[in-house]
Design a protein around this motif. Structure first.
Motif, PDB file in Angstrom:
ATOM      1  N   ARG A   1     -14.926   7.693 -15.557  1.00  0.00           N
ATOM      2  CA  ARG A   1     -14.036   7.645 -16.715  1.00  0.00           C
ATOM      3  C   ARG A   1     -13.654   6.207 -17.072  1.00  0.00           C
ATOM      4  NH1 ARG A   1      -8.497   8.266 -18.191  1.00  0.00           N
ATOM      5  NH2 ARG A   1      -7.919   7.423 -16.169  1.00  0.00           N
TER       6      ARG A   1
ATOM      7  N   GLN B   1     -12.187   5.206   3.214  1.00  0.00           N
ATOM      8  CA  GLN B   1     -12.130   5.974   1.965  1.00  0.00           C
ATOM      9  C   GLN B   1     -10.952   5.479   1.138  1.00  0.00           C
ATOM     10  OE1 GLN B   1     -14.117   9.148   1.380  1.00  0.00           O
ATOM     11  NE2 GLN B   1     -15.293   7.924   2.811  1.00  0.00           N
TER      12      GLN B   1
ATOM     13  N   GLU C   1       0.778  -1.414  -3.294  1.00  0.00           N
ATOM     14  CA  GLU C   1       0.121  -1.737  -4.555  1.00  0.00           C
ATOM     15  C   GLU C   1       0.833  -1.205  -5.792  1.00  0.00           C
ATOM     16  OE1 GLU C   1      -4.023  -2.080  -4.516  1.00  0.00           O
ATOM     17  OE2 GLU C   1      -4.177  -1.858  -2.353  1.00  0.00           O
TER      18      GLU C   1
ATOM     19  N   ARG D   1     -13.420  -4.665  -2.461  1.00  0.00           N
ATOM     20  CA  ARG D   1     -12.644  -4.734  -3.705  1.00  0.00           C
ATOM     21  C   ARG D   1     -12.856  -6.126  -4.303  1.00  0.00           C
ATOM     22  NH1 ARG D   1      -6.714  -2.526  -2.389  1.00  0.00           N
ATOM     23  NH2 ARG D   1      -6.697  -2.401  -4.671  1.00  0.00           N
TER      24      ARG D   1
ATOM     25  N   ARG E   1      -8.548   2.397  -9.979  1.00  0.00           N
ATOM     26  CA  ARG E   1      -7.903   2.071 -11.272  1.00  0.00           C
ATOM     27  C   ARG E   1      -7.275   0.681 -11.223  1.00  0.00           C
ATOM     28  NH1 ARG E   1      -6.493   7.493 -11.561  1.00  0.00           N
ATOM     29  NH2 ARG E   1      -4.594   7.151 -10.378  1.00  0.00           N
ATOM     30  N   LYS E   2      -6.619   0.418 -10.109  1.00  0.00           N
ATOM     31  CA  LYS E   2      -5.953  -0.879  -9.933  1.00  0.00           C
ATOM     32  C   LYS E   2      -6.984  -2.012 -10.055  1.00  0.00           C
ATOM     33  CE  LYS E   2      -1.903  -2.470  -8.407  1.00  0.00           C
ATOM     34  NZ  LYS E   2      -0.691  -2.281  -9.146  1.00  0.00           N
TER      35      LYS E   2
ATOM     36  N   GLU F   1       2.567   6.516  -9.696  1.00  0.00           N
ATOM     37  CA  GLU F   1       1.357   5.687  -9.821  1.00  0.00           C
ATOM     38  C   GLU F   1       1.032   5.461 -11.297  1.00  0.00           C
ATOM     39  OE1 GLU F   1      -1.786   7.538  -7.517  1.00  0.00           O
ATOM     40  OE2 GLU F   1      -3.261   6.302  -8.538  1.00  0.00           O
TER      41      GLU F   1
ATOM     42  N   ASN G   1      -8.447   5.877  -2.414  1.00  0.00           N
ATOM     43  CA  ASN G   1      -7.982   6.830  -3.415  1.00  0.00           C
ATOM     44  C   ASN G   1      -8.269   6.283  -4.815  1.00  0.00           C
ATOM     45  OD1 ASN G   1      -5.793   5.059  -2.265  1.00  0.00           O
ATOM     46  ND2 ASN G   1      -4.816   5.659  -4.190  1.00  0.00           N
ATOM     47  N   ALA G   2      -8.214   7.200  -5.782  1.00  0.00           N
ATOM     48  CA  ALA G   2      -8.563   6.831  -7.156  1.00  0.00           C
ATOM     49  C   ALA G   2      -7.666   5.719  -7.689  1.00  0.00           C
ATOM     50  CB  ALA G   2      -8.460   8.070  -8.054  1.00  0.00           C
ATOM     51  N   GLY G   3      -6.423   5.697  -7.237  1.00  0.00           N
ATOM     52  CA  GLY G   3      -5.488   4.681  -7.734  1.00  0.00           C
ATOM     53  C   GLY G   3      -5.968   3.271  -7.423  1.00  0.00           C
ATOM     54  N   ILE G   4      -6.580   3.099  -6.284  1.00  0.00           N
ATOM     55  CA  ILE G   4      -7.098   1.774  -5.913  1.00  0.00           C
ATOM     56  C   ILE G   4      -8.207   1.359  -6.883  1.00  0.00           C
ATOM     57  CG2 ILE G   4      -8.595   0.677  -4.165  1.00  0.00           C
ATOM     58  CD1 ILE G   4      -6.639   1.527  -2.074  1.00  0.00           C
TER      59      ILE G   4
ATOM     60  N   ARG H   1       0.639   3.984   1.917  1.00  0.00           N
ATOM     61  CA  ARG H   1       0.384   2.538   1.951  1.00  0.00           C
ATOM     62  C   ARG H   1       0.069   2.011   0.545  1.00  0.00           C
ATOM     63  NH1 ARG H   1      -5.135   0.100   4.410  1.00  0.00           N
ATOM     64  NH2 ARG H   1      -4.784  -2.085   3.954  1.00  0.00           N
ATOM     65  N   PHE H   2      -0.753   2.757  -0.160  1.00  0.00           N
ATOM     66  CA  PHE H   2      -1.120   2.354  -1.522  1.00  0.00           C
ATOM     67  C   PHE H   2       0.137   2.258  -2.406  1.00  0.00           C
ATOM     68  CE2 PHE H   2      -2.159   4.072  -5.806  1.00  0.00           C
ATOM     69  CZ  PHE H   2      -2.808   2.963  -6.304  1.00  0.00           C
TER      70      PHE H   2
ATOM     71  N   PRO I   1      -1.122   8.965   4.950  1.00  0.00           N
ATOM     72  CA  PRO I   1      -0.752   7.578   5.238  1.00  0.00           C
ATOM     73  C   PRO I   1      -1.387   6.553   4.286  1.00  0.00           C
ATOM     74  CG  PRO I   1      -1.163   8.740   7.273  1.00  0.00           C
ATOM     75  CD  PRO I   1      -1.514   9.689   6.165  1.00  0.00           C
ATOM     76  N   GLN I   2      -2.657   6.701   3.987  1.00  0.00           N
ATOM     77  CA  GLN I   2      -3.297   5.732   3.104  1.00  0.00           C
ATOM     78  C   GLN I   2      -2.654   5.737   1.722  1.00  0.00           C
ATOM     79  OE1 GLN I   2      -5.274   3.219   3.247  1.00  0.00           O
ATOM     80  NE2 GLN I   2      -5.635   2.972   1.045  1.00  0.00           N
ATOM     81  N   TYR I   3      -2.267   6.923   1.296  1.00  0.00           N
ATOM     82  CA  TYR I   3      -1.659   7.025  -0.027  1.00  0.00           C
ATOM     83  C   TYR I   3      -0.269   6.387  -0.021  1.00  0.00           C
ATOM     84  CZ  TYR I   3      -0.787   8.836  -4.650  1.00  0.00           C
ATOM     85  OH  TYR I   3      -0.523   8.931  -5.995  1.00  0.00           O
TER      86      TYR I   3
ATOM     87  N   GLU J   1       1.052   1.990 -13.664  1.00  0.00           N
ATOM     88  CA  GLU J   1      -0.095   1.458 -14.407  1.00  0.00           C
ATOM     89  C   GLU J   1       0.288   1.081 -15.838  1.00  0.00           C
ATOM     90  OE1 GLU J   1      -3.083   4.481 -13.938  1.00  0.00           O
ATOM     91  OE2 GLU J   1      -3.253   4.080 -11.799  1.00  0.00           O
TER      92      GLU J   1
ATOM     93  N   GLU K   1     -11.914  12.786  -7.001  1.00  0.00           N
ATOM     94  CA  GLU K   1     -11.021  12.169  -7.989  1.00  0.00           C
ATOM     95  C   GLU K   1     -11.436  10.709  -8.218  1.00  0.00           C
ATOM     96  OE1 GLU K   1      -6.895  12.046  -6.905  1.00  0.00           O
ATOM     97  OE2 GLU K   1      -6.324  11.198  -8.831  1.00  0.00           O
TER      98      GLU K   1
ATOM     99  N   TYR L   1     -11.684  -4.131   2.462  1.00  0.00           N
ATOM    100  CA  TYR L   1     -10.410  -3.432   2.499  1.00  0.00           C
ATOM    101  C   TYR L   1     -10.554  -2.277   3.474  1.00  0.00           C
ATOM    102  CZ  TYR L   1      -6.395  -0.626   0.968  1.00  0.00           C
ATOM    103  OH  TYR L   1      -5.227   0.117   0.923  1.00  0.00           O
ATOM    104  N   ALA L   2      -9.816  -2.371   4.577  1.00  0.00           N
ATOM    105  CA  ALA L   2      -9.855  -1.288   5.575  1.00  0.00           C
ATOM    106  C   ALA L   2      -8.792  -0.265   5.217  1.00  0.00           C
ATOM    107  CB  ALA L   2      -9.606  -1.864   6.961  1.00  0.00           C
ATOM    108  N   SER L   3      -9.235   0.921   4.882  1.00  0.00           N
ATOM    109  CA  SER L   3      -8.307   1.991   4.530  1.00  0.00           C
ATOM    110  C   SER L   3      -7.806   2.668   5.804  1.00  0.00           C
ATOM    111  CB  SER L   3      -9.050   3.003   3.655  1.00  0.00           C
ATOM    112  OG  SER L   3      -8.294   4.168   3.509  1.00  0.00           O
ATOM    113  N   LEU L   4      -6.635   3.307   5.698  1.00  0.00           N
ATOM    114  CA  LEU L   4      -6.163   4.121   6.826  1.00  0.00           C
ATOM    115  C   LEU L   4      -6.910   5.451   6.867  1.00  0.00           C
ATOM    116  CD1 LEU L   4      -2.321   3.570   6.389  1.00  0.00           C
ATOM    117  CD2 LEU L   4      -3.813   2.515   8.087  1.00  0.00           C
TER     118      LEU L   4
END
Lengths: 359, 477
Positions: free
Chosen positions: B231, B38, A243, B11, B45-46, A209, B40-43, A238-239, A234-236, A213, B224, B16-19
């Motif tokens: 941040r 819910q 993405e 977003r 940041r993205k 990840e 994650n932090a990466g989303i 998918r991300f 799973p969500q991670y 970036e 996170e 955005y429907a999360s799993l």
């Protein structure tokens, strides 16, 4: 698609036969290692006679104790037939105190050569360079990844990450230090990706990840990513797929460790909803998902339980080791006619915060 | 249509429907009232990497137009059915009241009061911005430069967005971030675990009134993700107790909204009139279920501390839980009963230190922590402390709690410590001057004014305009 019963029973028979061979190897004075020969003499029964199937193994053997790998000198694990052959020492854990050590000779090569057949040339072109960004040092993984790359005719670059340091600073809530260290690791990887032709990547999801970036991984030449090391809900997943890799780069999650080897994941289908299921390299290793309070019993399919590993090779006999992981038990699935483990995460993850850190 | 509403993440305004979804539950019955995506932090940041698109969407509007939108949104928020999630559900104002009450523990009457507070902030946004900017011609923000009082001025946004890590304790707190929208700063908002309803409804009201949806990031997330918002946003507000906010105390990019430790001080000149102020003190302590940082948590008096504590205890001690729909309900339930356990334990531990007595105990007829209709409540507690040194003297808890401390007027300001609101009942010119001079007080009420009273033309808890914009030197030729 469910597998036909004949395929399942053939796999079971193969496992039982392999297990008998391994038991015979480890518990025979002419081939076995000092630890298991000594164990059997104290236990007062002969596994060669009484353990005929994997079910017998589960019924008769207690859980393998990880202290044995910390407290005993590595020589106790050398099979008689391997006496005199220098061995590799691989470590796992060790954030505080003595790490667990496993010795080995060729197992990692066997595991990763077999795994190579799961990687398509489209995403991991033969001869094109790899980059591993992750724990190297005394870990089996470092040699294994290089061997895998070499086996496919490819060289491999490395950037090290010391997970013991990460766990230490995260445990002390020094998050700035952890972030600075992660940046340090990722910066080195990005420099390599910018200056060298690299098409395959082994790393952990968090590092992937972070690399994504800093630069466009596809434009940098990456076509396939082989990932492992930490929880991938799973969500991670998918991300990562949608993405970070933007659907353009192949993604191959794995579950593995120094004691087991490598469990490949079944390719994701739409109906999986990004829930990744891993299948152990049976018969060399067997994963069960067991009831944490009655570890003799496997949990029902599609139910959470604790992961139990049994490793069955001539280099290592490790019966019923309770991993510090929990997972969902999944049905056998082509091409794996045995149970899978899905959505692996640290044992007790729902109850407490686990330091998994940045890697 | 699915039975349960699902609140997606937003977003840049897109659902955005999360799993990864959690259920938001009724704190009394455990019944799931919605699923919440819910991320994650990466989303986060993205999305932050593309935040300029959100800012550009707001820049298409003049401040004046955005103020009109806020005004119209106030009516929508208060009176209309608005979309609730991505499954075709809508939410009437009454459903909002009931649902928020069920998940947060606030009785209907308090939810309505908070609802009115949010609507009023939207309605009076022009006044608020006038106050925050000290009368700036907002066209200057549209153009980037202009003149004021004969001087050339120019402002630029200190950050392309405002990060918000919201609490669950009281919906009215959302009024604090609302000025960001007419100031053309998009928001990246993490809702409180039990309270996604209010920010979601505000966002829907603003969108319905014509605000570009891209201005809104709504990210239910984990620790996170929260840390990433704080941040990565450049400017952010964080709410929480000391343990949460302490780490950000010296970070100029983060405005900390921790415990208010608000107080009522009575001067020597007024103390003989103390019985006249008991109602004011009681309402400052107990309004809104004692859940606000502007609730008084300490009463400081030069004499009669025991008598005042007793009078407050007589008034507040008997307050008991009532059904949430009861219009006279004064107490809020705890959505998380473990929080009530730890608060109760902290008070018990404090009382073991010599020098404090809980005066409410004798008027309460029951324990401090009480169960009622499936929920856990904390009944009011008034603690008489012999000095500010006592561990319970300068504390704030999420229920009607106050200490009463006796201190000489001359010593008060050196002992009160940082206080979000101070109501000082005194006519003493020298004491008033000392109060005005004190750097410890954010909002000062001179005279018998409830600490809970909010005047929209008086910015408090930090000036959001000054936080979000910087003035630059500019020369033109």
């Amino acid at each position: 698609m469910s597998l036909d019963p004949n395929t399942l029973s053939a796999a079971q028979n193969q496992l039982d036969a392999h297990m008998r061979e391994i038991i015979a190897w480890h518990f025979s004075p002419e081939t076995g290692c000092p630890f298991w020969l000594d164990w059997a003499s104290k236990a007062g029964w002969d596994p060669r006679r009484e353990v005929k199937s994997f079910a017998d193994l589960v019924a008769r053997f207690p859980h393998f104790q990880d202290e044995w790998l910390r407290e005993l000198q590595p020589d106790v694990w050398v099979p008689a037939k391997y006496q005199g052959r220098p061995y590799n020492i691989f470590e796992t854990g060790g954030t505080t105190g003595m790490p667990k050590q496993r010795i080995g000779w060729d197992d990692y090569k066997t595991d990763y050569e077999e795994f190579s057949s799961k990687l398509p040339d489209e995403h991991f072109p033969r001869g094109a360079a790899w980059l591993m960004v992750g724990p190297t040092g005394p870990r089996r993984l470092r040699l294994a990844i290089e061997h895998l790359a070499n086996f496919r005719g490819s060289p491999c670059y490395f950037v090290d990450l010391d997970p013991r340091w990460v766990k230490k600073v995260m445990g002390e809530k020094k998050l700035d230090q952890a972030r600075a260290y992660m940046d340090h690791v990722v910066d080195q990887a990005v420099i390599l990706l910018r200056h060298r032709k690299i098409s395959a990547l082994f790393t952990t999801p968090k590092l992937l990840e972070a690399m994504g970036e800093k630069l466009d991984l596809y434009e940098a030449g990456i076509r396939g990513v082989f990932c492992g090391g930490t929880t991938m809900a799973p969500q991670y997943v998918r991300f990562i797929v949608e993405e970070v890799l933007e659907g353009r780069i192949g993604f191959y999650p794995t579950y593995g460790n120094t004691l087991m080897g490598l469990a490949a994941s079944a390719p994701l289908r739409p109906e999986d909803n990004f829930s990744v299921t891993y299948y152990a390299p049976q018969p060399r290793a067997v994963l069960r998902v067991v009831n944490p309070s009655q570890t003799g019993q496997a949990v029902d399919y599609d139910t959470w339980g604790r992961v139990e590993l049994t490793t069955l090779t001539r280099e290592l006999f490790l019966p019923r080791f309770l991993e510090r992981d929990e997972a969902i038990r999944r049905q056998p699935r082509d091409p794996y006619p045995w149970d899978g483990v899905a959505e692996v995460r640290p044992f007790g993850a729902m109850e407490k915060t686990i330091v998994e850190g940045v890697y | 249509m699915a039975a349960l509403p699902h609140l997606p993440a937003l977003r840049r305004g897109k659902p955005y429907a999360s799993l990864d979804q959690v259920e938001v539950k009724d704190c009394r019955t455990g019944e799931a009232l919605a699923r919440l995506s819910q991320v994650n932090a990466g989303i986060i940041r993205k999305d932050l990497a593309r935040i300029s698109e959100a800012r550009s969407a707001l820049m298409q509007f003049s401040c004046d137009r955005l103020l009109e939108i806020c005004h119209q949104a106030a009516g929508f928020f208060l009176n209309e059915s608005l979309p609730l999630g991505d499954q075709g559900h809508t939410q009437t104002p009454q459903q909002y009241v009931e649902t928020l009450s069920a998940t947060s523990g606030l009785p209907f009457v308090m939810v309505r009061r908070n609802m009115e507070k949010v609507a009023s902030a939207l309605r009076q946004m022009r006044t608020i911005l006038n106050s925050l900017t000290r009368g700036l011609d907002l066209g200057i923000l549209d153009r980037g430069l202009g003149e004021q009082a004969g001087a050339r001025i120019s402002f630029y946004a200190a950050s392309p967005c405002l990060g918000l890590v919201m609490p669950s304790n009281s919906p009215g707190v959302n009024s604090l971030w609302l000025p960001a929208i007419p100031l053309k700063i998009p928001v990246i908002l993490k809702p409180g675990r039990e309270e996604p309803w209010t920010p979601y409804r505000i966002i829907q009201a603003l969108i319905a009134a014509g605000c570009p949806a891209q201005a809104f990031g709504f990210y239910p997330t984990d620790h996170e993700g929260s840390a990433e918002i704080l941040r990565g946003c450049g400017r952010a507000l964080v709410f929480g107790d000391k343990s949460t906010t302490a780490q950000y105390a010296n970070n100029p990019a983060i405005q900390v909204h921790g415990p208010g430790l608000s107080k009522i001080l009575i001067g020597e000149d007024q103390i003989e009139r103390w019985p006249e102020f008991i109602d004011l003190m009681a309402s400052s302590i107990a309004d809104n279920g004692g859940r606000s940082c502007i609730n008084a948590s300490t009463v400081v008096v030069p004499r009669y501390a025991a008598e005042i504590a007793d009078a407050l205890a007589q008034k507040l001690g008997p307050l008991a839980p009532l059904p949430p729909q009861d219009e006279t309900a004064k107490l809020a339930a705890f959505a998380n009963s473990r929080m009530a356990d730890s608060i109760d334990a902290a008070i018990e531990e404090g009382l073991r230190s010599p020098g404090a007595v809980e005066v409410t105990a004798k008027y309460r007829n029951g324990s401090r922590k009480a169960s009622f209709e499936g929920a856990v409540y904390m009944r009011p507690a008034i603690v008489l402390c012999d000095s500010f040194a006592h561990p319970l003297a300068n504390r704030e808890f999420l229920f009607p709690y106050a200490s009463v401390v006796q201190a000489a007027q001359a010593d008060m300001l050196s002992q009160i410590g940082p206080s979000l609101v101070v109501t000082a009942i005194t006519q003493d010119t020298a004491f008033r001057a000392a109060l005005l001079e004190s750097p410890l007080i954010d909002r000062l009420n001179l005279g018998p004014i409830s600490t809970m009273q909010v005047a929209w033309d008086q910015p408090h808890e930090g000036n959001l305009f000054e936080f979000l914009y910087r003035r630059r030197a500019l020369e033109l030729s």
